[in-house]
Every structure is written in C-alpha cells, then in structure tokens.
Design an enzyme around this catalytic site. Structure first.
Site, PDB file in Angstrom:
ATOM      1  N   ASP A  95       0.988  -1.302   0.009  1.00  0.00           N
ATOM      2  CA  ASP A  95      -0.071  -0.097   0.148  1.00  0.00           C
ATOM      3  C   ASP A  95       0.952   1.292  -0.142  1.00  0.00           C
ATOM      4  OD1 ASP A  95      -0.136   0.967   3.243  1.00  0.00           O
ATOM      5  OD2 ASP A  95       0.532  -1.108   2.896  1.00  0.00           O
ATOM      6  N   ASN A 116       7.119   1.790   6.662  1.00  0.00           N
ATOM      7  CA  ASN A 116       8.086   0.912   7.513  1.00  0.00           C
ATOM      8  C   ASN A 116       8.265  -0.459   7.026  1.00  0.00           C
ATOM      9  OD1 ASN A 116       8.214   2.898   9.300  1.00  0.00           O
ATOM     10  ND2 ASN A 116       6.399   2.339  10.679  1.00  0.00           N
TER      11      ASN A 116
END
Length: 193
Positions: A95, A116
């Site tokens: 995403d 992350n």
C-alpha cells in the site's frame, strides 16, 4: 530480469485483515488463488510461501512475511538469502499513501516514503528491488495520524472501489512478472485524464 521473489507486505492476525496496510496481502492472495497456488507456513522464514514453477526450469517464490509490517525485511531477506535471490529479482507489493486509491505505480529503488515495511526491506536488501505500489490515498481527514489511517479499515465506498480494482491489480502484477518492469511501468503508471 526475471523476478523470482514477490513479497506482499501486510500484518498477520484478524485485527489487520481488512486494513489499508494489508492491501499488498489482498492482492497477492488473489494472485496466488488465480494461479492455483497454495500458501504453506514456513516457520524457518517467519513467512507464508507459495512456490510457482513457471516453466523453463524457473521457480518464483511468493512470500507473505508474518513478522508484522515493521519486520517485513527480515522474512523477505531470509528467503532471498536462502534461495540466493538478488534484490533486482525481488518485487514488493504494498500500500502507498502517496498514490490515490485505485491507482498503481511501478518503480525501482528510491526511499521508503514513510512506509515501515519498505524501510525494513531496504535495511535488509538495499534499495534495488521493484516496487508494486497500490494507492490508498489521500489521507482523510488530513489531520488524522498516519498510523491510524493505514491501520484503519476502508470506508464502504472505498472497499467497493478496492473490490472493483482487484482484478486490475492482479492482472497488473501478472504484466509485471510476464512482461517486465518497463512494460508494467508504461502501462500501469499512466494517468488517464
């Protein structure tokens, strides 16, 4: 370059199933199902893995890290080292908040862009892997915390769009794997007015 490892980034557990941050898993799950493959738990890699023998003696590994997003690189790196796969032969499906919902962007290298899971992959592999970025933006409301947004669920309208775009996301991934990065960039990165 033959892409021999495709990693879908997401978080394990029911709490994360329908969140924006798990769109990479949703697309890779649909891809695996379409090609009649099956996930197998691989505790040595802390991942789920599907093996795809694509012919001409070539094998492609599909990977879903079970390390939670922030540790994605550990699982992907372990698989890559075990099968001696170079970063340039790896694609990450994930995403991306900087891309509008429903759009796809294919790129190579670059920064983590605040993601992350991608930061973890860069830490383990370097920057040379292919990115198959699935838009989840823009962040609404604007003042909402980024973590709360990506770990939140799609609104009913957004989920409808995600469902409508799933086949396109899967066929785009097919194009990347069969036609190569340049062909995928040319076709998928276009923004029709």
């Amino acid at each position: 370059m033959f892409l021999s490892l495709v990693a879908g980034l997401g978080n394990p557990g029911r709490d994360y199933e329908s969140t924006r941050h798990n769109l990479g898993w949703v697309v890779l799950d649909a891809f695996v199902k379409l090609h009649g493959l099956a996930w197998k738990h691989a505790p040595q890699f802390d991942a789920e893995i599907a093996r795809w023998d694509v012919g001409a003696g070539r094998t492609r590994w599909l990977v879903k890290p079970l390390t939670f997003m922030n540790g994605s690189g550990r699982a992907v790196g372990a698989v890559a080292r075990f099968y001696k796969i170079e970063p340039a032969a790896i694609a990450a499906v994930y995403d991306d908040l900087a891309i509008d919902l429903g759009l796809i962007k294919v790129s190579i290298g670059g920064s983590a862009g605040g993601h992350n899971g991608v930061a973890s992959m860069i830490e383990q592999l370097g920057e040379g892997f292919v990115r198959y970025r699935l838009g989840i933006g823009p962040k609404q409301p604007v003042q909402m915390d980024m973590a709360d947004f990506v770990l939140g669920k799609f609104t009913p309208e957004q989920q409808l769009l995600v469902n409508q775009k799933l086949d396109q996301n899967v066929s785009g991934l097919d194009l990347l794997l069969s036609g190569g990065v340049a062909a995928a960039m040319n076709q998928l990165n276009r923004r029709d007015p």
